[in-house]
Scaffold this motif. Structure first.
Motif, PDB file in Angstrom:
ATOM      1  N   MET A   1     135.909-132.880 -13.375  1.00 14.91           N
ATOM      2  CA  MET A   1     134.848-132.533 -14.304  1.00 14.91           C
ATOM      3  C   MET A   1     134.990-131.090 -14.804  1.00 14.91           C
ATOM      4  SD  MET A   1     132.970-134.930 -15.126  1.00 14.91           S
ATOM      5  CE  MET A   1     131.830-133.836 -15.947  1.00 14.91           C
ATOM      6  N   THR A   2     135.341-130.176 -13.924  1.00 15.96           N
ATOM      7  CA  THR A   2     135.473-128.785 -14.331  1.00 15.96           C
ATOM      8  C   THR A   2     136.684-128.587 -15.225  1.00 15.96           C
ATOM      9  OG1 THR A   2     134.447-128.115 -12.270  1.00 15.96           O
ATOM     10  CG2 THR A   2     135.605-126.426 -13.471  1.00 15.96           C
ATOM     11  N   ASP A   3     137.730-129.377 -15.012  1.00 15.97           N
ATOM     12  CA  ASP A   3     138.931-129.287 -15.825  1.00 15.97           C
ATOM     13  C   ASP A   3     138.653-129.926 -17.180  1.00 15.97           C
ATOM     14  OD1 ASP A   3     141.379-129.237 -16.962  1.00 15.97           O
ATOM     15  OD2 ASP A   3     142.441-130.227 -15.317  1.00 15.97           O
ATOM     16  N   SER A   4     138.481-129.074 -18.221  1.00 12.49           N
ATOM     17  CA  SER A   4     138.118-129.597 -19.536  1.00 12.49           C
ATOM     18  C   SER A   4     139.232-130.404 -20.183  1.00 12.49           C
ATOM     19  CB  SER A   4     137.723-128.438 -20.460  1.00 12.49           C
ATOM     20  OG  SER A   4     138.808-127.533 -20.587  1.00 12.49           O
ATOM     21  N   TYR A   5     140.416-130.391 -19.570  1.00 12.73           N
ATOM     22  CA  TYR A   5     141.539-131.113 -20.143  1.00 12.73           C
ATOM     23  C   TYR A   5     141.735-132.491 -19.507  1.00 12.73           C
ATOM     24  CZ  TYR A   5     142.664-126.673 -22.273  1.00 12.73           C
ATOM     25  OH  TYR A   5     142.598-125.516 -23.008  1.00 12.73           O
ATOM     26  N   CYS A   6     140.972-132.775 -18.425  1.00 11.74           N
ATOM     27  CA  CYS A   6     141.161-134.061 -17.777  1.00 11.74           C
ATOM     28  C   CYS A   6     140.501-135.161 -18.607  1.00 11.74           C
ATOM     29  CB  CYS A   6     140.624-134.048 -16.350  1.00 11.74           C
ATOM     30  SG  CYS A   6     138.833-134.122 -16.234  1.00 11.74           S
ATOM     31  N   LEU A   7     140.989-136.379 -18.454  1.00 10.12           N
ATOM     32  CA  LEU A   7     140.546-137.496 -19.276  1.00 10.12           C
ATOM     33  C   LEU A   7     139.054-137.783 -19.086  1.00 10.12           C
ATOM     34  CD1 LEU A   7     141.198-139.781 -21.202  1.00 10.12           C
ATOM     35  CD2 LEU A   7     141.888-141.175 -19.251  1.00 10.12           C
ATOM     36  N   CYS A  35     125.674-129.014 -11.937  1.00 11.04           N
ATOM     37  CA  CYS A  35     126.945-128.303 -12.042  1.00 11.04           C
ATOM     38  C   CYS A  35     127.051-127.386 -13.242  1.00 11.04           C
ATOM     39  CB  CYS A  35     128.104-129.302 -12.067  1.00 11.04           C
ATOM     40  SG  CYS A  35     128.262-130.258 -10.543  1.00 11.04           S
ATOM     41  N   TYR A  36     126.334-127.701 -14.332  1.00  6.97           N
ATOM     42  CA  TYR A  36     126.600-126.974 -15.566  1.00  6.97           C
ATOM     43  C   TYR A  36     125.391-126.332 -16.224  1.00  6.97           C
ATOM     44  CZ  TYR A  36     131.026-129.302 -15.067  1.00  6.97           C
ATOM     45  OH  TYR A  36     132.218-129.743 -14.573  1.00  6.97           O
ATOM     46  N   GLY A  37     124.206-126.597 -15.787  1.00  2.00           N
ATOM     47  CA  GLY A  37     123.104-125.941 -16.476  1.00  2.00           C
ATOM     48  C   GLY A  37     121.767-126.110 -15.821  1.00  2.00           C
ATOM     49  N   PHE A  44     128.843-125.091  -9.131  1.00  5.89           N
ATOM     50  CA  PHE A  44     130.053-125.820  -8.756  1.00  5.89           C
ATOM     51  C   PHE A  44     131.258-125.266  -9.513  1.00  5.89           C
ATOM     52  CE2 PHE A  44     133.049-129.385  -9.151  1.00  5.89           C
ATOM     53  CZ  PHE A  44     133.219-129.704  -7.811  1.00  5.89           C
ATOM     54  N   ASP A  45     131.073-125.031 -10.795  1.00  6.27           N
ATOM     55  CA  ASP A  45     132.143-124.515 -11.638  1.00  6.27           C
ATOM     56  C   ASP A  45     132.652-123.174 -11.120  1.00  6.27           C
ATOM     57  OD1 ASP A  45     133.904-124.403 -13.714  1.00  6.27           O
ATOM     58  OD2 ASP A  45     132.463-123.741 -15.205  1.00  6.27           O
ATOM     59  N   TRP A 140     138.471-124.744  -3.317  1.00 10.04           N
ATOM     60  CA  TRP A 140     137.046-124.446  -3.211  1.00 10.04           C
ATOM     61  C   TRP A 140     136.888-123.086  -2.548  1.00 10.04           C
ATOM     62  CZ3 TRP A 140     132.664-125.526  -5.242  1.00 10.04           C
ATOM     63  CH2 TRP A 140     131.458-125.406  -4.552  1.00 10.04           C
ATOM     64  N   SER A 141     136.359-122.114  -3.299  1.00  9.29           N
ATOM     65  CA  SER A 141     136.321-120.723  -2.838  1.00  9.29           C
ATOM     66  C   SER A 141     135.348-120.489  -1.688  1.00  9.29           C
ATOM     67  CB  SER A 141     135.945-119.807  -4.003  1.00  9.29           C
ATOM     68  OG  SER A 141     134.640-120.093  -4.485  1.00  9.29           O
ATOM     69  N   ASN A 142     134.450-121.433  -1.450  1.00 12.85           N
ATOM     70  CA  ASN A 142     133.439-121.237  -0.416  1.00 12.85           C
ATOM     71  C   ASN A 142     133.855-121.764   0.950  1.00 12.85           C
ATOM     72  OD1 ASN A 142     131.204-120.107  -2.160  1.00 12.85           O
ATOM     73  ND2 ASN A 142     131.598-122.036  -3.213  1.00 12.85           N
ATOM     74  N   GLU A 143     135.088-122.218   1.068  1.00  8.59           N
ATOM     75  CA  GLU A 143     135.650-122.642   2.349  1.00  8.59           C
ATOM     76  C   GLU A 143     136.991-121.944   2.559  1.00  8.59           C
ATOM     77  OE1 GLU A 143     135.067-124.301   4.992  1.00  8.59           O
ATOM     78  OE2 GLU A 143     133.196-125.360   4.607  1.00  8.59           O
ATOM     79  N   VAL A 144     137.218-121.440   3.765  1.00 10.75           N
ATOM     80  CA  VAL A 144     138.485-120.759   4.063  1.00 10.75           C
ATOM     81  C   VAL A 144     139.667-121.681   3.829  1.00 10.75           C
ATOM     82  CG1 VAL A 144     139.827-119.636   5.877  1.00 10.75           C
ATOM     83  CG2 VAL A 144     137.357-119.252   5.751  1.00 10.75           C
ATOM     84  N   SER A 145     139.482-122.955   4.135  1.00 11.53           N
ATOM     85  CA  SER A 145     140.566-123.922   3.970  1.00 11.53           C
ATOM     86  C   SER A 145     140.829-124.249   2.501  1.00 11.53           C
ATOM     87  CB  SER A 145     140.239-125.216   4.722  1.00 11.53           C
ATOM     88  OG  SER A 145     139.105-125.858   4.146  1.00 11.53           O
ATOM     89  N   GLY A 146     139.869-123.922   1.623  1.00  9.30           N
ATOM     90  CA  GLY A 146     140.004-124.262   0.215  1.00  9.30           C
ATOM     91  C   GLY A 146     139.551-125.667  -0.114  1.00  9.30           C
ATOM     92  N   SER A 147     139.138-126.431   0.907  1.00 15.25           N
ATOM     93  CA  SER A 147     138.694-127.807   0.701  1.00 15.25           C
ATOM     94  C   SER A 147     137.174-127.854   0.540  1.00 15.25           C
ATOM     95  CB  SER A 147     139.109-128.683   1.884  1.00 15.25           C
ATOM     96  OG  SER A 147     140.519-128.703   2.020  1.00 15.25           O
ATOM     97  N   TYR A 148     136.721-128.677  -0.373  1.00 20.95           N
ATOM     98  CA  TYR A 148     135.292-128.821  -0.616  1.00 20.95           C
ATOM     99  C   TYR A 148     134.628-129.574   0.528  1.00 20.95           C
ATOM    100  CZ  TYR A 148     130.934-130.557  -2.625  1.00 20.95           C
ATOM    101  OH  TYR A 148     129.617-130.864  -2.846  1.00 20.95           O
ATOM    102  N   THR A 149     133.478-129.085   0.985  1.00 23.25           N
ATOM    103  CA  THR A 149     132.676-129.793   1.981  1.00 23.25           C
ATOM    104  C   THR A 149     131.228-129.795   1.528  1.00 23.25           C
ATOM    105  OG1 THR A 149     132.203-127.813   3.304  1.00 23.25           O
ATOM    106  CG2 THR A 149     134.202-129.067   3.858  1.00 23.25           C
ATOM    107  N   VAL A 150     130.491-130.813   1.921  1.00 23.07           N
ATOM    108  CA  VAL A 150     129.077-130.899   1.572  1.00 23.07           C
ATOM    109  C   VAL A 150     128.307-129.730   2.187  1.00 23.07           C
ATOM    110  CG1 VAL A 150     126.976-132.283   1.834  1.00 23.07           C
ATOM    111  CG2 VAL A 150     129.151-133.404   1.318  1.00 23.07           C
ATOM    112  N   LYS A 151     128.666-129.344   3.412  1.00 24.56           N
ATOM    113  CA  LYS A 151     127.972-128.238   4.082  1.00 24.56           C
ATOM    114  C   LYS A 151     128.118-126.940   3.300  1.00 24.56           C
ATOM    115  CE  LYS A 151     127.665-125.683   8.443  1.00 24.56           C
ATOM    116  NZ  LYS A 151     127.681-124.378   7.737  1.00 24.56           N
ATOM    117  N   SER A 152     129.327-126.651   2.803  1.00 25.67           N
ATOM    118  CA  SER A 152     129.532-125.413   2.060  1.00 25.67           C
ATOM    119  C   SER A 152     128.753-125.428   0.746  1.00 25.67           C
ATOM    120  CB  SER A 152     131.024-125.189   1.796  1.00 25.67           C
ATOM    121  OG  SER A 152     131.564-126.208   0.976  1.00 25.67           O
ATOM    122  N   ALA A 153     128.694-126.593   0.094  1.00 26.27           N
ATOM    123  CA  ALA A 153     127.913-126.711  -1.134  1.00 26.27           C
ATOM    124  C   ALA A 153     126.432-126.488  -0.857  1.00 26.27           C
ATOM    125  CB  ALA A 153     128.134-128.077  -1.770  1.00 26.27           C
TER     126      ALA A 153
END
Length: 341
Positions: A1-7, A35-37, A44-45, A140-153
């Motif tokens: 969704m964040t990637d404006s170039y994805c289908l 996510c956007y407004g 999220f973005d 995902w910048s909010n996790e050291v691993s870079g992986s998105y988690t529900v807890k970090s969100a």
């Protein structure tokens, strides 16, 4: 969704043209809002980082892949002079003898100041180079691993919620009342009760929908109006104060109303019992409103008052050891009954 170039992103934005109508699906409304407004902005973005692989999908100037902002914002003068404004990272250099060399093209000669900026830019990008055979990816910048988690969100959103002053929630959850009744009061204090004005703001109701208060049919149904300033609600609260033998103004702010209710009488434990009356009033007003809207049941003011007394008495009797007063005694002398707490 964040990637404006994805289908998927192109497809959804083509359908809605960047706007979410009232007729859009609940899923898309929620996603777009959060996510956007929505209330907390593009949380999220801004939490996503572009990580460099081969550089075949990362825009050199426009994507955030170095630091916390696009290079065009950090080096705006160079971006304006660049002949590669829309280039991918892989198109801004070449491999020579197994080493990556950055190559920049300009639409004009650079000024002395811009030449200094270019030196700084080369130093910054020298620590990065495309990796052959490795795809670009999101982190995902909010996790050291870079992986998105529900807890970090959750943590990100929780930090953005403005706390109510004075520890009001600590006091609220200590009230001697059922958890579902406390939850409704909690939502009221946060302004999250689905009154008609809230539903309109969330595009659940359309611009042509009737937003009037179902009690008075005159004012727009907002939380302050429905629970405090509507003539019916105001009469309920005046009865509560008269029943308790006190006089007070009626704050229209829900948090201030809660904290001021029977303020100055008894200790903190006494007030926790007294606040059960406030919780009962909020609940009975809301359920009376729903009975009117969804079942077309006429609101009887005396029935509302009797139900508030009954609920608050039954909660205190069930949750406070030693509270053995009868309903008649509670209805006759509430302040004296609270002394046992």
């Amino acid at each position: 969704m964040t990637d404006s170039y994805c289908l998927v992103s192109k497809m959804l934005f083509a359908k809605y043209n960047g706007n979410v109508p009232a007729t859009a699906s609940a899923w898309w409304k929620d996603l777009n809002s959060q996510c956007y407004g929505g209330q907390h902005g593009a949380w999220f973005d801004t939490g996503l980082l572009r990580r460099l692989g081969e550089g075949d999908s990362v825009l050199f100037w426009k994507d955030v892949w170095i630091g916390e902002e696009p290079l065009r914002d950090r080096y705006d003068a160079l971006y304006c002079a660049s002949a590669q404004q829309d280039n991918l990272v892989r198109d801004c250099g070449t491999w020579v003898a197994g080493e990556w060399n950055w190559e920049f093209n300009w639409n004009r000669f650079l000024s002395r100041q811009e030449e200094d900026l270019l030196v700084n830019l080369r130093i910054v990008v020298s620590a990065f180079s495309p990796s052959r055979g490795r795809a670009d990816y999101w982190a995902w910048s909010n996790e050291v691993s870079g992986s998105y988690t529900v807890k970090s969100a959750y943590d990100v959103l929780h930090k953005q919620v403005q706390p109510v002053e004075g520890g009001i929630f600590k006091d609220l959850w200590a009230v001697r009342a059922p958890s579902n009744a406390l939850a409704l009061a909690w939502r009221a204090i946060l302004g999250r009760i689905p009154t008609r004005d809230n539903l309109r703001q969330r595009n659940v109701l359309t611009e042509t929908s009737d937003l009037s208060c179902p009690f008075c049919l005159h004012s727009i149904e907002s939380i302050p109006h429905l629970f405090f300033s509507c003539n019916l609600s105001w009469r309920v609260w005046m009865f509560m104060y008269n029943w308790c033998g006190v006089s007070s103004v009626l704050p229209q702010d829900y948090a201030a109303n809660f904290m001021q209710f029977l303020q100055g009488y008894g200790n903190q434990r006494w007030r926790q019992g007294a606040w059960a009356i406030w919780i009962a009033a909020i609940n009975v007003i809301w359920y009376s409103r729903n009975a009117l809207v969804f079942k077309d049941e006429e609101v009887n003011i005396q029935k509302v008052l009797d139900l508030i007394q009954l609920k608050s008495w039954s909660w205190l009797k069930a949750k406070i050891k030693g509270f053995s007063y009868t309903l008649f005694e509670w209805q006759s002398h509430p302040m004296l009954c609270l002394e046992v707490i």
